[in-house]
Design a protein around this motif. Sequence first.
Motif: not given
Length: 992
Positions: A492-499, A505-510, A519-533
């Motif tokens: 959900e964070a990826y969906r909101q940050l994409t737009g 763009k940054h996300c902090v998980v606690l 499948d965290f690796e695929t999702l986090a890698t896709r986020m990084r490729q789109e400029g979301i850390t």
Amino acid sequence: MNRFFTQPWWWCALPVAVAWVIWLHRTSDAVLSVGRRRWVLATRLLGVLCVLLALAGLQWPKQVDRMNVVFLLDRSDSLPAAVQQPSWEIVRQWLAGKPPGDRAGMVVFGRDAAVEFLPVETPQWDRPLAVVDTSGTDLAEAIRLALAVLPEDGQKRLVLLSDGNETQGRVLDWLPHLRQRQVACDVVPLGTNRPGDVRLERVEVPARLGRQEPFDLKLWVFSPTQTLAGVRVYANDRLVVRAAVPLEPGKNLLRFPQRLEQAGFHYFEVNLDVAGDPQLRNNRGHGFVTIQGPPRVLVLHTSPEEELGPWLSALRSIGAELTVRAAAAAPEHLAGWQAFDAVVLENVSAADLPVSALEQLGRAVMDLGVGLVCVGGDQSFTAGGYRGTPLQEILPVSMDLDQWRPLPVVALILVLDRSGSMVGEKLEMAKRAAMASVTALGQRDWVGVLAFDTQVYNVAPLQPATQRRAVLRALAQVQADGGTSIYPALEEAYRQLTGARAQLKHCVVLTDGITQPGDFETLATRMRQEGITVSAVGVGQDFDGAFLERLARWGGGRFYAAVQPSDLPQLFLRDTALLLRTALVEEEFEAKRAFSTDPLTGLPHEGWPRLHGYVATAPKPRAETPLQTHQNDPLLAHWQCGLGRVVAFTSDVRPRWAVDWMAWPYFSQFWAQLLQWSLRRLEPGLWTAQVRAEGETVRVWVEWDEEPDAFSAETRFQAVLVRPDGTRQVQEMDPLGPGLYEARFTGVPAGVCAVQVRQLEGERVRAAETLGLALSDSPELARTTPHLALLTRLAHETGGTVLQPATEGSSPFAYARKPVWVVRPLAPELLRLALCLFVLDIALRRLHFEREDWQALRRWVSTTLAAFRGKPVGGVQPAREPVLASLLARRHAVRDRWKEEAPGRGASVVVAEVRREAPAAPPLHPSVPTSAGSLGTGVVSSPAHPPSGPAVAQAEPAAASPGEEAVLLRLRQARLRARQKLGAPPDAGTSG
């Protein structure tokens, strides 16, 4: 007070009021009859009498034999559960034997008070349920609340069950109120001596000394028995004394010789170790002393100390005692900051210091006059997350660059674990950390908050940071419950940050636990490729550290481990500060001197060396900015903030940006003058100030031996108390005598405080002195025995007694009962009556009624009452359909018979002939004339102008027979009876 009147002197106005009414009546030009004029005069006199009786406080007295008792139950820490339980049983026994009609209520109290139950005749009570702060005792607050709920109709009595050891307030100040309301206060002393309880009553050191001047550290220790105590004394957190001292029964005075070398503010902490002591919380004390000498400066740094060598040498050149520490070793409380005349922060991030330390530093600057020099670097100012912290409030530069120098827009989403394991301190500190990150963002940035357990909760959708108040409110409502599943929340964070329309763009998980798979690796890698850390924070001991570290590496962020939940705010601020590094301007430029100020005296106007970078900030309106960058950003700014002076230099003092400055001939002079200008300027006056803690009350007094001629009319003394939580309280000191001034602060919580005494002339501070004190963890434990003297005085001066629960007849409902007069005020009823008389007076003068009006009114009233009661009016029954049907049937029968007797003639002609020939029948109603011209519905009367001609001649009637006249008469009578039953008026034609 008169029993029947509360203000009987209003009777003096009666002759004047009567004379005025009579004069007004006689001079009136209203045209009224004699009888009506008398009624008007009587009404006015009666209304004036009602008003005067109300003003005089007319009341109706009667004797009442009723007892109203309110129990005041002490629940403070000085009374253990073993003492409180018997007191509850005593109250329960008294309530069980309460006479019928008496009322009982209860107030429980500690540091505050609460109503357990209001005074009622049948109290339902098992044990105290009201929650109060038990860390202190305020008898005055309990008395005030009890008087507020105590009924007035009956004998009034308070029963105080306490040890009488008040820590705040003064119960004796309420003696006049108790005597005025005739409230007796009985007392039941509670508490017993605590054997073996040794307590440290006071630590005494001189308030001000010179360097190397010897003095004695004095300790007053109370011991109930002869014993051996271990004494440990710490000076500025350093152990200086460790000894075993024998104690005698009673008070003991212990002396320890001391000598301090460094100038400044020093504090002592004393601890007693006694074997078998049941209460250790009253074995600690504090003392504070100021050593006169050269100024002391604290330098907190994050850069390697070897890189700061030339800069530190420049600071030492003013002759100050320099204390250099890492930022992590910053003082923890206000006394630590107060010990220095100036504080220098070198490239210190807001995350390097606890929020509480930043708040205490702000109070030390504003209220105690400590100077502050803030030096820049890649972890300071805007890049260090200063926005929204106490540092931004006191610095002369602002971190809000939205209109001064726009920065790249940041979009930040915080993903917080709200599973059941986060309940308590973990979740609260997580929310506090998230709030700090939200506050650190700029006005053009975006922020959102997601919470997750096994589901995703959109706490605050991604929105502009200008709406941070709504985000903070939503954050405060997050509660812990459920399991742990990070993947849906991260998706959900990826969906909101994409737009989001943002450059960063940054996300902090606690989280504090182990998440369900995904499948965290695929999702986090896709986020990084789109400029979301993505950064990850683990709190506690049970989280999957290896997974969170991999998640941060896949997402291009950082991993943080918070062993203690209290570390979370600093970790979140540190991660947020990484997003703000865009405020760093790393370009070569030459400083521009805009104008001259005191810190730059003697320095050249031109030819300043070049710098290689700085932190972008914005100037504040009241600050002076003598040095600027090539983009007109502040390079050097300073101002007066409260009592302290603050300097901000936005470049650094390391070879990274200031390599050319360090070789500048004026480098040492520049920093020496900046530090000299920022030092505390408050000098002690020619007077002596002292401070002492008495329970939770802080007493400050000043003794001034100066000549009276030196005292200006505008000179006054002011005391400023900085509490342990950083809040401040200012109070003007009251003169008690020649050269003696005093101020009292009540309700001060436990902890280390600072008190600054100021001598002011008008609004200018002429001299000041800062004193320190520490309140015990629990002033409740300062005494180990009941305060019998206070309780006995309270009882005797209010007409009460010291109750002995085990004695026969000791119930507060049984002894010393006497009837009391209870009065009922009649003023409201009298004023209502006066208002009605006023309206009646207007009616008598303005409204005129004739006899017919009264008769019509009488009939209307009779009709209304009859209708209201459901009875017929005037004997007339409501019409019913059978009556009408009978009448119609009778009419048709008569018509048929007439047709048989007179064939060939129409019914209308027969009826017309009958009307012409039949003699007039007497009217059936004496007051209503009857008429034959209308026989009712279906009967056609003759026309008013009959047609002429032969037709008329043929229609001439013949003489009616006697039988026809009888029939006609009966028909008229039947019609009349029917109309009377219907309530209709008789026809005018029934008489003829």
